[in-house]
Design a protein around this motif. Structure first.
Motif, PDB file in Angstrom:
ATOM      1  N   PHE A 166       0.820  -1.209   0.000  1.00 27.67           N
ATOM      2  CA  PHE A 166       0.000   0.000   0.000  1.00 27.67           C
ATOM      3  C   PHE A 166       0.857   1.264   0.000  1.00 27.67           C
ATOM      4  CE2 PHE A 166      -2.489   3.222   2.497  1.00 27.67           C
ATOM      5  CZ  PHE A 166      -3.458   3.472   1.542  1.00 27.67           C
ATOM      6  N   ASN A 167       1.807   1.335   0.916  1.00 29.24           N
ATOM      7  CA  ASN A 167       2.629   2.549   1.001  1.00 29.24           C
ATOM      8  C   ASN A 167       4.028   2.273   1.541  1.00 29.24           C
ATOM      9  OD1 ASN A 167       2.311   2.118   3.730  1.00 29.24           O
ATOM     10  ND2 ASN A 167       1.080   3.945   4.124  1.00 29.24           N
ATOM     11  N   ASP A 168       4.526   1.039   1.363  1.00 35.53           N
ATOM     12  CA  ASP A 168       5.780   0.640   2.012  1.00 35.53           C
ATOM     13  C   ASP A 168       7.018   0.764   1.144  1.00 35.53           C
ATOM     14  OD1 ASP A 168       4.937  -1.433   0.330  1.00 35.53           O
ATOM     15  OD2 ASP A 168       5.875  -2.982   1.579  1.00 35.53           O
ATOM     16  N   ARG A 169       6.891   1.262  -0.090  1.00 37.29           N
ATOM     17  CA  ARG A 169       8.060   1.413  -0.961  1.00 37.29           C
ATOM     18  C   ARG A 169       8.857   2.650  -0.564  1.00 37.29           C
ATOM     19  NH1 ARG A 169       5.889   2.523  -6.516  1.00 37.29           N
ATOM     20  NH2 ARG A 169       4.620   3.919  -5.199  1.00 37.29           N
ATOM     21  N   LEU A 170      10.143   2.672  -0.873  1.00 37.96           N
ATOM     22  CA  LEU A 170      10.955   3.854  -0.609  1.00 37.96           C
ATOM     23  C   LEU A 170      10.459   5.038  -1.432  1.00 37.96           C
ATOM     24  CD1 LEU A 170      14.570   2.400  -0.325  1.00 37.96           C
ATOM     25  CD2 LEU A 170      12.880   2.843   1.480  1.00 37.96           C
ATOM     26  N   ALA A 171       9.901   4.751  -2.612  1.00 39.27           N
ATOM     27  CA  ALA A 171       9.315   5.816  -3.432  1.00 39.27           C
ATOM     28  C   ALA A 171       8.131   6.450  -2.709  1.00 39.27           C
ATOM     29  CB  ALA A 171       8.885   5.263  -4.788  1.00 39.27           C
ATOM     30  N   ASP A 172       7.386   5.648  -1.948  1.00 41.88           N
ATOM     31  CA  ASP A 172       6.279   6.188  -1.148  1.00 41.88           C
ATOM     32  C   ASP A 172       6.820   7.099  -0.046  1.00 41.88           C
ATOM     33  OD1 ASP A 172       4.201   4.786  -2.515  1.00 41.88           O
ATOM     34  OD2 ASP A 172       4.697   2.986  -1.389  1.00 41.88           O
ATOM     35  N   ALA A 173       7.902   6.664   0.596  1.00 42.90           N
ATOM     36  CA  ALA A 173       8.506   7.483   1.640  1.00 42.90           C
ATOM     37  C   ALA A 173       8.946   8.837   1.091  1.00 42.90           C
ATOM     38  CB  ALA A 173       9.690   6.754   2.264  1.00 42.90           C
ATOM     39  N   GLN A 174       9.495   8.837  -0.122  1.00 41.34           N
ATOM     40  CA  GLN A 174       9.910  10.092  -0.756  1.00 41.34           C
ATOM     41  C   GLN A 174       8.721  11.029  -0.934  1.00 41.34           C
ATOM     42  OE1 GLN A 174      12.851  11.214  -1.493  1.00 41.34           O
ATOM     43  NE2 GLN A 174      14.262   9.500  -1.778  1.00 41.34           N
ATOM     44  N   GLN A 175       7.605  10.497  -1.393  1.00 37.73           N
ATOM     45  CA  GLN A 175       6.406  11.304  -1.624  1.00 37.73           C
ATOM     46  C   GLN A 175       5.835  11.825  -0.306  1.00 37.73           C
ATOM     47  OE1 GLN A 175       5.029  12.324  -4.427  1.00 37.73           O
ATOM     48  NE2 GLN A 175       6.233  11.180  -5.906  1.00 37.73           N
ATOM     49  N   PHE A 176       5.795  10.963   0.693  1.00 37.51           N
ATOM     50  CA  PHE A 176       5.315  11.366   2.017  1.00 37.51           C
ATOM     51  C   PHE A 176       6.187  12.494   2.581  1.00 37.51           C
ATOM     52  CE2 PHE A 176       3.104   7.153   2.937  1.00 37.51           C
ATOM     53  CZ  PHE A 176       1.876   7.728   3.240  1.00 37.51           C
ATOM     54  N   ALA A 177       7.494  12.270   2.533  1.00 36.72           N
ATOM     55  CA  ALA A 177       8.422  13.228   3.129  1.00 36.72           C
ATOM     56  C   ALA A 177       8.332  14.592   2.446  1.00 36.72           C
ATOM     57  CB  ALA A 177       9.848  12.687   3.057  1.00 36.72           C
ATOM     58  N   GLN A 178       8.222  14.562   1.139  1.00 36.12           N
ATOM     59  CA  GLN A 178       8.111  15.821   0.403  1.00 36.12           C
ATOM     60  C   GLN A 178       6.815  16.549   0.772  1.00 36.12           C
ATOM     61  OE1 GLN A 178       8.630  15.431  -3.835  1.00 36.12           O
ATOM     62  NE2 GLN A 178       7.861  17.488  -4.262  1.00 36.12           N
ATOM     63  N   LEU A 179       5.711  15.797   0.841  1.00 34.56           N
ATOM     64  CA  LEU A 179       4.427  16.389   1.194  1.00 34.56           C
ATOM     65  C   LEU A 179       4.471  17.000   2.594  1.00 34.56           C
ATOM     66  CD1 LEU A 179       1.329  16.845   0.888  1.00 34.56           C
ATOM     67  CD2 LEU A 179       1.034  14.504   1.771  1.00 34.56           C
ATOM     68  N   LEU A 180       4.975  16.253   3.561  1.00 35.72           N
ATOM     69  CA  LEU A 180       4.972  16.723   4.946  1.00 35.72           C
ATOM     70  C   LEU A 180       5.919  17.900   5.145  1.00 35.72           C
ATOM     71  CD1 LEU A 180       4.782  13.332   6.866  1.00 35.72           C
ATOM     72  CD2 LEU A 180       2.931  14.903   6.284  1.00 35.72           C
ATOM     73  N   HIS A 181       7.025  17.884   4.447  1.00 39.34           N
ATOM     74  CA  HIS A 181       7.945  19.025   4.497  1.00 39.34           C
ATOM     75  C   HIS A 181       7.259  20.277   3.960  1.00 39.34           C
ATOM     76  CE1 HIS A 181      11.726  21.232   4.358  1.00 39.34           C
ATOM     77  NE2 HIS A 181      11.427  21.595   3.129  1.00 39.34           N
ATOM     78  N   THR A 182       6.530  20.123   2.857  1.00 43.75           N
ATOM     79  CA  THR A 182       5.814  21.251   2.259  1.00 43.75           C
ATOM     80  C   THR A 182       4.746  21.796   3.194  1.00 43.75           C
ATOM     81  OG1 THR A 182       6.189  20.379   0.031  1.00 43.75           O
ATOM     82  CG2 THR A 182       4.425  21.986   0.283  1.00 43.75           C
ATOM     83  N   LEU A 183       4.057  20.890   3.907  1.00 44.19           N
ATOM     84  CA  LEU A 183       2.984  21.305   4.818  1.00 44.19           C
ATOM     85  C   LEU A 183       3.521  21.923   6.108  1.00 44.19           C
ATOM     86  CD1 LEU A 183       0.495  18.299   4.497  1.00 44.19           C
ATOM     87  CD2 LEU A 183       0.248  20.576   3.500  1.00 44.19           C
ATOM     88  N   GLY A 184       4.804  21.707   6.381  1.00 42.91           N
ATOM     89  CA  GLY A 184       5.394  22.276   7.583  1.00 42.91           C
ATOM     90  C   GLY A 184       5.411  21.357   8.785  1.00 42.91           C
ATOM     91  N   ALA A 185       5.272  20.053   8.563  1.00 45.79           N
ATOM     92  CA  ALA A 185       5.339  19.092   9.667  1.00 45.79           C
ATOM     93  C   ALA A 185       6.753  19.068  10.251  1.00 45.79           C
ATOM     94  CB  ALA A 185       4.943  17.710   9.188  1.00 45.79           C
ATOM     95  N   LYS A 186       6.844  18.763  11.541  1.00 44.55           N
ATOM     96  CA  LYS A 186       8.138  18.681  12.216  1.00 44.55           C
ATOM     97  C   LYS A 186       8.443  17.270  12.720  1.00 44.55           C
ATOM     98  CE  LYS A 186       8.697  23.141  11.823  1.00 44.55           C
ATOM     99  NZ  LYS A 186       9.627  23.676  10.798  1.00 44.55           N
ATOM    100  N   LYS A 187       7.385  16.583  13.217  1.00 45.01           N
ATOM    101  CA  LYS A 187       7.584  15.280  13.833  1.00 45.01           C
ATOM    102  C   LYS A 187       6.756  14.217  13.119  1.00 45.01           C
ATOM    103  CE  LYS A 187       8.471  17.122  18.486  1.00 45.01           C
ATOM    104  NZ  LYS A 187       8.059  17.077  19.912  1.00 45.01           N
TER     105      LYS A 187
END
Length: 258
Positions: free
Chosen positions: A186-207
């Motif tokens: 569902f979301n366990d690929r490293l490519a998924d992690a890249q997309q998640f990380a980019q999204l959360l960084h853009t939104l301003g998440a810290k933790k």
């Protein structure tokens, strides 16, 4: 005001749902239908019966409770909250599925100066979420997928409203920790992690907390006589998530594996 809510557990002396010693109030009912859900007994917002293998009998799951009934239990441990820096955590199910009651309960907790934490999928109308947020000290916010179509396949709903509310939380003064369940296929690929990380960084998440897939809830599906889509999948261990975790850390996100 909603007079009662369906609650399926009041768990005292919890050490894993926020800081210090806590009481966790588990709300029954959830608008999402995650295929991997570890608490299927929490999905429907009404009392149910489930077979208990250990007791070898049918047990009730869920009971209508008032604010006063919940507060009576909560206030029994007020001294422990003060001494440990703890408080009360609202969980589920999805607490926002019974949002009116949850907000009234949060108000009662704040009246008694009790620290409040909530675990949520963030799936509710934005104005209601804003009102809810006003009484929360610590928010654990689940994000299942970055892609709306994939999110709908896995959970039954799209993620636009969820991300709108996440942005609202991150823009507020409430401490917000994003939780990502890492699910096979569902979301366990490293490519998924890249997309998640980019999204959360853009939104301003810290933790960020990563929650590797486990099989703790598998027997519950049998007890409820329901099909479980993930019964053949091995659980993921925290050490397997190190490369996934590093991708978030590269985006300057404080990321831990739970």
């Amino acid at each position: 005001m909603t007079k009662t809510a369906c609650i399926f557990n009041l768990q005292k002396f919890s050490l894993h749902d926020g800081p210090g010693i806590r009481t966790v109030v588990f709300f029954k009912g959830c608008p999402l239908r995650c295929a991997w859900c570890a608490n299927p007994e929490s999905q429907h917002a009404y009392p149910e019966a489930m077979w208990d293998r250990q007791k070898e009998r049918i047990v009730p799951i869920g009971e209508e409770k008032t604010i006063a009934e919940i507060m009576t239990v909560v206030l029994q441990d007020q001294a422990f909250y003060r001494e440990s820096g703890g408080g009360v955590t609202l969980s589920g199910g999805e607490v926002l599925f019974q949002a009116d009651f949850a907000i009234q309960l949060l108000k009662a907790l704040k009246y008694h100066q009790i620290h409040t934490a909530c675990e949520t999928t963030g799936f509710c109308r934005a104005p209601l979420f804003r009102e809810f947020l006003a009484y929360v000290d610590l928010l654990y916010f689940d994000v299942k997928h970055y892609d709306p179509a994939a999110h709908q396949v896995g959970t039954g709903v799209k993620n636009e409203l969820i991300l709108t509310n996440l942005q609202q939380a991150l823009n507020s003064s409430v401490e917000t920790i994003v939780r990502i369940p890492v699910i096979p296929t569902f979301n366990d690929r490293l490519a998924d992690a890249q997309q998640f990380a980019q999204l959360l960084h853009t939104l301003g998440a810290k933790k960020v907390e990563l929650l590797p897939f486990h099989q703790f809830g598998e027997e519950k599906y049998v007890s409820l006589n329901r099909d479980y889509a993930y019964h053949d999948y091995p659980q993921l261990h925290s050490e397997e998530s190190s490369e996934y975790q590093k991708i978030f850390q590269a985006q300057q996100l404080d990321c831990v594996v739970r």
